[in-house]
Design an enzyme around this catalytic site. Structure first.
Site, PDB file in Angstrom:
ATOM      1  N   ARG A 182       0.821  -1.220   0.000  1.00  0.00           N
ATOM      2  CA  ARG A 182       0.000   0.000   0.000  1.00  0.00           C
ATOM      3  C   ARG A 182       0.854   1.268   0.000  1.00  0.00           C
ATOM      4  O   ARG A 182       0.502   2.258   0.622  1.00  0.00           O
ATOM      5  CB  ARG A 182      -0.978   0.018   1.182  1.00  0.00           C
ATOM      6  CG  ARG A 182      -1.947  -1.145   1.208  1.00  0.00           C
ATOM      7  CD  ARG A 182      -2.876  -1.142  -0.014  1.00  0.00           C
ATOM      8  NE  ARG A 182      -3.738  -2.318   0.010  1.00  0.00           N
ATOM      9  CZ  ARG A 182      -3.469  -3.453  -0.627  1.00  0.00           C
ATOM     10  NH1 ARG A 182      -2.359  -3.573  -1.337  1.00  0.00           N
ATOM     11  NH2 ARG A 182      -4.311  -4.469  -0.576  1.00  0.00           N
ATOM     12  N   SER A 233     -11.478  -0.264   2.533  1.00  0.00           N
ATOM     13  CA  SER A 233     -10.803  -0.804   3.715  1.00  0.00           C
ATOM     14  C   SER A 233     -10.069   0.320   4.439  1.00  0.00           C
ATOM     15  O   SER A 233      -9.283   1.049   3.839  1.00  0.00           O
ATOM     16  CB  SER A 233      -9.813  -1.893   3.290  1.00  0.00           C
ATOM     17  OG  SER A 233      -9.159  -2.441   4.402  1.00  0.00           O
ATOM     18  N   GLU A 304      -5.251   3.046   6.054  1.00  0.00           N
ATOM     19  CA  GLU A 304      -4.978   2.917   4.626  1.00  0.00           C
ATOM     20  C   GLU A 304      -5.504   4.139   3.884  1.00  0.00           C
ATOM     21  O   GLU A 304      -5.015   4.492   2.818  1.00  0.00           O
ATOM     22  CB  GLU A 304      -5.657   1.639   4.107  1.00  0.00           C
ATOM     23  CG  GLU A 304      -5.334   1.257   2.699  1.00  0.00           C
ATOM     24  CD  GLU A 304      -5.899  -0.114   2.351  1.00  0.00           C
ATOM     25  OE1 GLU A 304      -6.614  -0.210   1.342  1.00  0.00           O
ATOM     26  OE2 GLU A 304      -5.635  -1.080   3.095  1.00  0.00           O
TER      27      GLU A 304
END
Length: 309
Positions: A182, A233, A304
């Site tokens: 990520r 998410s 995130e």
């Protein structure tokens, strides 16, 4: 006579006229809630949508020259803006959506939605994006954070990224992008702005690709709260064997709410706007979850999503 739109951003009539001449659509005192998936957040003094890549570069050059702070937005699927008015200009990539297919390679503008990219691959019988179908957001956003799902990550298919560093247009090969879980070089090098990305796929059977994409969308609808505004998410996985959604569910927090923000009853890794949520509600819920996970598992969660302040 020039007037100041907002003292903190030094946006004058002359600057607005110049941006207009560059081919930008301009929206003054714009609600970010209209541009992010969460459907919340405060106003920005100016929201600019350049109509071409050249117009985009000219816009960035002007803002840099005038010392005006700005942020880049794609499809707004991974952003949580705070409720208060924000002091910077927001520049959208949404019209930088050119597509060029060359055998097994697809070159696309940063503003193209990833879903459309998947459909381009399908139409050209190219395999590799089956697990990515339905991934929200833009191509630029996916590259920026190395978005992934169902065992697939953006980095797998990247060949090259064209970026603007504030002075020059540069090309970065896959090994120069610093992909990780990520993350990418674009998260640390804020002066680098993604303009285009080239992906390498492989020839496949169109019906097989289509059926696999349908399976992916079926999984999304079954397991994700797509019927509610959210930013996907919320938390990164702290380690490969730690499933954040499962951990949150084990704490009995599915359905737990603060204000209009709720931990999804369908997937505990998602926070949704169940109606009328404020960014403050979401931020409080994020901190609450972090505290509870830390207490039980001695694990520090990282978000995130991008929080804009």
């Amino acid at each position: 006579m020039d007037y100041m739109l907002n003292i903190s951003t030094n946006i004058t009539r002359k600057i607005l006229e110049t941006l207009w001449n560059y081919g930008c659509d301009l929206f003054l005192n714009e609600e970010l809630a209209d541009h992010v998936n969460f459907k919340l957040g405060g106003k920005v003094p100016l929201f600019a949508i350049p109509n071409s890549t050249n117009g985009f570069i000219e816009t960035i050059n002007l803002l840099n020259k005038e010392g005006i702070e700005f942020r880049i937005i794609g499809r707004g699927t991974n952003i949580l803006p705070v409720d208060e008015p924000l002091p910077y200009v927001v520049v959208s990539t949404e019209r930088m959506d050119d597509v060029f297919v060359d055998n097994e390679k697809i070159q696309v503008g940063a503003g193209l939605s990833f879903k459309k990219l998947c459909l381009v691959a399908l139409e050209n019988e190219l395999s590799g994006f089956e697990n990515a179908f339905g991934l929200p957001g833009s191509v630029g956003g996916a590259v920026y954070m190395n978005a992934g799902c169902y065992g697939w990550e953006t980095a797998e298919n990247i060949v090259e990224v064209v970026a603007f560093d504030g002075k020059d247009i540069i090309k970065l090969g896959k090994n120069e992008i610093g992909f990780g879980y990520r993350t990418s070089i674009f998260k640390s090098e804020k002066n680098l702005i993604i303009l285009q990305a080239t992906f390498k796929l492989k020839k496949g059977n169109k019906n097989e690709i289509y059926n696999l994409m349908l399976e992916t969308m079926k999984k999304r609808y079954e397991k994700q709260p797509l019927e509610f505004p959210s930013a996907g998410s919320v938390f990164k996985r702290p380690r490969p064997d730690f499933y954040v959604g499962t951990a949150i569910e084990s704490l009995g927090l599915k359905g737990f709410s603060i204000g209009g923000a709720q931990i999804s009853e369908k997937h505990a890794g998602f926070i949704i706007n169940k109606g009328g949520a404020k960014a403050e509600d979401v931020l409080k819920l994020i901190e609450y979850v972090k505290d509870k996970v830390r207490e039980k598992y001695n694990v520090e969660l990282e978000t995130e999503i991008e929080i804009w302040k």
